[in-house]
Motif scaffolding. Sequence first.
Motif, PDB file in Angstrom:
ATOM      1  N   GLN A  66       0.816  -1.213   0.000  1.00 16.13           N
ATOM      2  CA  GLN A  66       0.000   0.000   0.000  1.00 16.13           C
ATOM      3  C   GLN A  66       0.849   1.262   0.000  1.00 16.13           C
ATOM      4  N   ILE A  67       2.153   1.073   0.077  1.00 10.59           N
ATOM      5  CA  ILE A  67       3.053   2.226   0.103  1.00 10.59           C
ATOM      6  C   ILE A  67       4.392   1.814  -0.494  1.00 10.59           C
ATOM      7  N   SER A  68       5.095   2.766  -1.075  1.00 12.38           N
ATOM      8  CA  SER A  68       6.402   2.480  -1.673  1.00 12.38           C
ATOM      9  C   SER A  68       7.480   2.466  -0.592  1.00 12.38           C
ATOM     10  N   VAL A 196      10.211  -1.440  -3.725  1.00  6.43           N
ATOM     11  CA  VAL A 196       8.875  -1.772  -4.216  1.00  6.43           C
ATOM     12  C   VAL A 196       8.060  -0.488  -4.305  1.00  6.43           C
ATOM     13  N   ILE A 197       7.064  -0.533  -5.192  1.00 10.64           N
ATOM     14  CA  ILE A 197       6.175   0.614  -5.349  1.00 10.64           C
ATOM     15  C   ILE A 197       4.742   0.169  -5.132  1.00 10.64           C
ATOM     16  N   GLN A 198       3.931   1.106  -4.691  1.00 11.59           N
ATOM     17  CA  GLN A 198       2.543   0.789  -4.397  1.00 11.59           C
ATOM     18  C   GLN A 198       1.714   0.740  -5.678  1.00 11.59           C
ATOM     19  N   SER A 199       0.575   0.068  -5.573  1.00 11.58           N
ATOM     20  CA  SER A 199      -0.355  -0.010  -6.700  1.00 11.58           C
ATOM     21  C   SER A 199      -1.169   1.272  -6.759  1.00 11.58           C
ATOM     22  N   ASN A 200      -1.274   1.834  -7.980  1.00 12.64           N
ATOM     23  CA  ASN A 200      -2.068   3.042  -8.147  1.00 12.64           C
ATOM     24  C   ASN A 200      -2.685   3.051  -9.537  1.00 12.64           C
ATOM     25  N   THR A 206       4.326  -3.427  -7.257  1.00 17.24           N
ATOM     26  CA  THR A 206       5.225  -4.578  -7.127  1.00 17.24           C
ATOM     27  C   THR A 206       4.527  -5.702  -6.387  1.00 17.24           C
ATOM     28  N   THR A 207       4.620  -6.911  -6.920  1.00 13.35           N
ATOM     29  CA  THR A 207       4.035  -8.082  -6.264  1.00 13.35           C
ATOM     30  C   THR A 207       4.997  -8.580  -5.188  1.00 13.35           C
TER      31      THR A 207
END
Length: 378
Positions: A66-68, A196-200, A206-207
């Motif tokens: 939920q967050i990078s 990792v980066i969050q989904s937006n 990133t999985t």
Amino acid sequence: MNKIVKYILIGVLVLGALWAAVFFIKSNSKSAITYDTSQPFISSIEKKTVATGKVVPEDEIEIKPQISGIIEKIYLEEGAKVKAGDLIAVIKVVPNEQSLNQASGRVRNAELALNNAKIEYDRNKSLFDKGVISSQDFNNLQLTYNQAQQELENARADYQIIRRGSAGGSSSANTNIRATVDGTILEIPVEEGDQVIQSNNFNDGTTIASIADLGQMIFEGKVDEGEVGKLKVGTPLKISLGAVEDVELDAKLKFIAPKGIEETGAVQFKIEGDVEEKDDVFIRAGYSANASIVLEKKDSILVIPEAVLQFDKETDKPYVEVAVGSAEEQKFERREIETGISDGVNVEVISGLTKEDKVKHWNKTEPIKKGEEEKDTE
């Protein structure tokens, strides 16, 4: 005495010549080629096709942050069984310097606005208590003061989110990566230290891990367009796994793609089937598999070996040669027949033959003569 011996020798030679002549006549009176025959028989025929594919989980869930940030710790390994809420990994937030500076400036601006609103509120409250200003004017000033307080809280919360990953100042809310469903961890494609980066709205994110229930597996395969029209949802399948020998699983066809995909010049249609698992067989996700599908089946029908069929060169209609007379005579007549389904070994006979007919085989038996042997050698 010499004459007697001479007559005996002449007699032996004559008898030998007669015996040779009789043997020659008998050997040449027989047919040079002998054909085997067989009779039609009652059997069952299944017309099958084989779809190649793989066995995969019915539902596979990808866990995304939920967050990078950076992967600080991974607590579980691939293959581990988890329940919803189990901790998988922890992300360390690395704030963006520019975003952090902007958030800090917004907090200072909110504090200044609140101080100014508080001064106005305190001054006008004493006036309101003395009855100098109206209630409406005082209410407007009180609203401005309350809004300034709320703006400061929002600015501080945004600052904490950027700095720690959580509005409450604790990073556990967003930085703890937890399982969202029960199942088995199939894959953890990241390592400790990876960013990792969050989904937006702009990317999938990133999985961190993929989770699936290995107790609910399906077969995914493809069939040719020439056979897809014969398939129906609910058709039973027999699944054989490439990695597990001598094991056959039952399945039922549940999906047939409405649109085909062209591959190497042929149109293929995707199919799916629910696999009935066995307790003593552990199926791993991604096993290659073949599905045997019965397209058509007939029981108790008259059949003949497909190898005895011949086809007319002009009409392409099937026919066979049926024996007439005794087996020694080796006489056959042509008879056209109507055929049905075939499994590649036997073919159904709809009309043209009975169980009593003797059908000619093309695996002939021919005596080899000396002259023919020399000819074949040449």
